[in-house]
Design an enzyme around this catalytic site. Structure first.
Site, PDB file in Angstrom:
ATOM      1  N   LYS A  99       3.604   3.587  -8.573  1.00  0.00           N
ATOM      2  CA  LYS A  99       2.378   3.845  -9.344  1.00  0.00           C
ATOM      3  C   LYS A  99       1.458   4.819  -8.604  1.00  0.00           C
ATOM      4  CE  LYS A  99       1.169  -0.504  -9.461  1.00  0.00           C
ATOM      5  NZ  LYS A  99       2.310  -1.052  -8.700  1.00  0.00           N
TER       6      LYS A  99
ATOM      7  N   ARG B   2       1.444  -1.546   5.605  1.00  0.00           N
ATOM      8  CA  ARG B   2       0.497  -2.452   4.960  1.00  0.00           C
ATOM      9  C   ARG B   2       0.867  -3.897   5.267  1.00  0.00           C
ATOM     10  NH1 ARG B   2      -0.515  -0.575  -1.210  1.00  0.00           N
ATOM     11  NH2 ARG B   2      -0.310  -2.815  -1.559  1.00  0.00           N
TER      12      ARG B   2
ATOM     13  N   ARG C 289       4.748 -11.070  -4.486  1.00  0.00           N
ATOM     14  CA  ARG C 289       4.065 -10.144  -5.412  1.00  0.00           C
ATOM     15  C   ARG C 289       4.931  -9.915  -6.659  1.00  0.00           C
ATOM     16  NH1 ARG C 289       3.276  -5.526  -1.213  1.00  0.00           N
ATOM     17  NH2 ARG C 289       2.493  -4.258  -2.922  1.00  0.00           N
TER      18      ARG C 289
END
Ligand code: AP5
Length: 217
Positions: free
Chosen positions: A13, A160, A171
């Protein structure tokens, strides 16, 4: 144009939002980036948000919607925007609709990226980013010229905290539970355009551009 970009974690994305925003001359607004900016500034909101993001959990709807719709009120978003990662629940979509409806604004299209879970895990466990300039790379698919250094500003690349395999799997489970119903919600409104996220960055952006050309017709 006002576009929403939905997809599982790691589908690309952010990568595609940067390309499309340039093509459409609209700002790319990422809820994840807005949250990370708060966290790196050390604000109370940032601390609250970090507890959710590091664990791979969703930030509560009302709080997320307030942060993103606040950003949408900035002048650069007046004539269009590309939302990356927001909304990701039906509750958030309803809050967005309510906020935009006050100005008579509507969403033109929702592009939904799809990618198999195994590829997602590969993309996210190899992702590295530069906290100084925001560049994102991949250790295998788009490696930096000097290992662990940003090609742009030469700053150190970091991983991250939510890109460990265990958190990525959490997730993904949340995506299936909370965001897949949102795809059906947008499909019922004739706004949903599925896009295959497999292949090179260029191949995926070409598919997204074709989907948007169909919207503009
Ligand atoms: P967020 O930052 O939005 O995370 P995400 O949705 O999990 O998406 P990612 O940023 O991990 O992946 P991406 O799809 O942007 O992929 P990318 O382009 O980087 O949100 C983080 C957290 O914030 C959430 O978990 C949640 O806690 C909270 N949050 C955010 N929004 C929220 C909301 N609306 N509601 C509640 N909570 C919210 O690509 C990934 C990697 O693949 C990169 O290394 C890239 O270089 C590589 N890559 C990209 N495209 C390709 C390609 N075509 N081929 C090969 N490699 C590729």
């Amino acid at each position: 144009m006002r576009i929403v970009l939905i997809g599982p974690p790691g589908a690309g994305k952010g990568t595609q939002a940067r390309v499309l925003a340039g093509l459409l001359s609209v700002p790319a607004i990422s809820s994840g980036d807005l949250f990370r900016a708060e966290t790196s500034r050390g604000t109370a909101l940032g601390e609250l948000v970090q507890r959710h993001t590091d664990a791979g959990e969703l930030v509560p709807d009302e709080l997320t919607a307030a942060v993103v719709t606040g950003r949408l009120r900035e002048p650069d978003a007046a004539d269009g925007f590309l939302l990356d990662g927001f909304p990701r629940t039906v509750g958030q979509a309803e809050l967005l609709e309510e906020a935009l409806g006050k100005d008579g604004t509507v969403i033109d299209a929702v592009l939904a990226l799809g990618l198999p879970d195994e590829e997602i895990v590969q993309r996210l466990t190899g992702r590295r980013l530069c906290p100084a300039c925001g560049t994102t790379v991949h250790t295998v698919f788009s490696p930096p010229r000097v290992p662990d250094r940003c090609d742009g500003c030469v700053g150190p690349l970091v991983r991250r905290a939510d890109d460990t395999e265990e958190t990525v799997l959490r997730r993904l489970a949340l995506y299936a539970e909370q965001t897949v119903p949102l795809l059906r919600w947008y499909a019922a409104r004739d706004l949903l355009f599925p896009v295959d996220a497999a292949g090179t960055v260029r191949e995926v952006s070409d598919r997204m551009s074709s989907a948007l050309a169909a919207v503009a017709r």
